[in-house]
Write a protein that holds these residues in place. Structure first.
Motif, PDB file in Angstrom:
ATOM      1  N   UNK A   1       1.848   0.472  10.352  1.00 57.41           N
ATOM      2  CA  UNK A   1       1.661   1.923  10.452  1.00 57.41           C
ATOM      3  C   UNK A   1       2.945   2.702  10.248  1.00 57.41           C
TER       4      UNK A   1
ATOM      5  N   UNK B   1       0.830  -1.213   0.000  1.00 65.82           N
ATOM      6  CA  UNK B   1       0.000   0.000   0.000  1.00 65.82           C
ATOM      7  C   UNK B   1       0.859   1.255   0.000  1.00 65.82           C
TER       8      UNK B   1
ATOM      9  N   UNK C   1       3.376   2.389   3.229  1.00 76.98           N
ATOM     10  CA  UNK C   1       3.054   2.152   4.640  1.00 76.98           C
ATOM     11  C   UNK C   1       3.248   0.670   4.910  1.00 76.98           C
ATOM     12  N   UNK C   2       3.923   0.329   5.980  1.00 79.11           N
ATOM     13  CA  UNK C   2       4.021  -1.093   6.314  1.00 79.11           C
ATOM     14  C   UNK C   2       2.706  -1.542   6.976  1.00 79.11           C
TER      15      UNK C   2
END
Lengths: 140, 138
Positions: free
Chosen positions: B126, B105, B122-123
């Protein structure tokens, strides 16, 4: 309880990331709510509880931040920047910009410095105006 | 005085999922994955760059009481812990396409900036990751 908050926060962050990604598109609360699998009313309420403002206000600050960036770093006209960041009327853009920044877009452009050497995401986070003016008195 | 920055840390809420993301998707390598008894010491690095490790730490007791850990997890989940990694690449747009195809994402598409072409993702927990293809300086 905490796991539920964590899960909810993560959903709201995903929605906020989606707004950052597509800030120039019309705000589609229904699509954002669907993206994170909650109802529209729940989405607006929870987003506000999580980040301190409604999705609409967040997006407006994001757009104004992007317009500040473009005013600083490009030669594009105020009108073209207004539409490029997602506003559909120059009047709304100018009014919102002034409400948030305290200056008109042209005044801001005249007083702004050059480009920032930090990664864009830092500029996006740190130059996003902090409020619609209500906090200005507190901040001094 | 100092020689290098060798070890940095970010919080993750699930180390297995972190491995799957950082190694399986982003292409990091495991540097150390060791059960120390009191914690799982899990570090990853970019292939060919073993001198720079990132510790994927799970917040929790006894290092943190459960109440604190849950606050950390909540902040992490809303992207507010500050865990942040800046990576460089030879080809930002290609990397972006490859990672996008793997379901990563992104928070921002590749953008031309004075310092290079960069994008953000984004991992799953967060943390923010920035990928930059630096401007070639002669």
């Amino acid at each position: 309880m905490s796991r539920a908050v964590e899960e909810s926060n993560r959903r709201m962050l995903r929605a906020r990331d989606a707004m950052d990604r597509a800030f120039a598109q019309p705000l589609d609360v229904a699509a954002l709510a669907r993206l994170v699998h909650v109802s529209e009313a729940h989405f607006i309420r929870t987003f506000r509880a999580t980040f301190g403002e409604t999705p609409h206000r967040y997006l407006q600050r994001r757009r104004v931040e992007r317009s500040m960036f473009m005013l600083r770093e490009t030669q594009q006209s105020v009108t073209s920047i207004c539409f490029a960041v997602g506003f559909t009327s120059l009047g709304t853009f100018s009014r919102t910009f002034r409400e948030i920044v305290g200056q008109s877009p042209s005044e801001y452009r005249r007083g702004a410095g050059g480009s920032v050497a930090a990664p864009t995401c830092f500029a996006m986070a740190w130059t996003r105006p902090s409020s619609f003016g209500e906090a200005r008195g507190v901040a001094g | 005085m100092f020689n290098a920055i060798t070890l940095s840390q970010i919080f993750v809420t699930d180390q297995d999922e972190a491995l799957e993301f950082y190694c399986g998707k982003l292409g990091f390598e495991v540097k150390v994955d060791q059960d120390l008894g009191f914690m799982r010491w899990l570090t990853v690095c970019v292939p060919g760059e073993p001198g720079r490790e990132i510790l994927l730490e799970k917040p929790g007791p006894p290092a943190m009481d459960e109440g604190t850990a849950s606050q950390v997890r909540e902040l992490l989940a809303k992207g507010a812990t500050g865990g942040w990694i800046g990576l460089t690449t030879d080809d930002c747009r290609k990397t972006y396409e490859e990672l996008l195809a793997k379901g990563v994402e992104f928070t921002q598409e590749p953008t031309e900036r004075p310092y290079g072409i960069d994008c953000g993702l984004r991992d799953p927990f967060g943390n923010a990751i920035r990928i930059n293809q630096p401007v070639q300086v002669d």
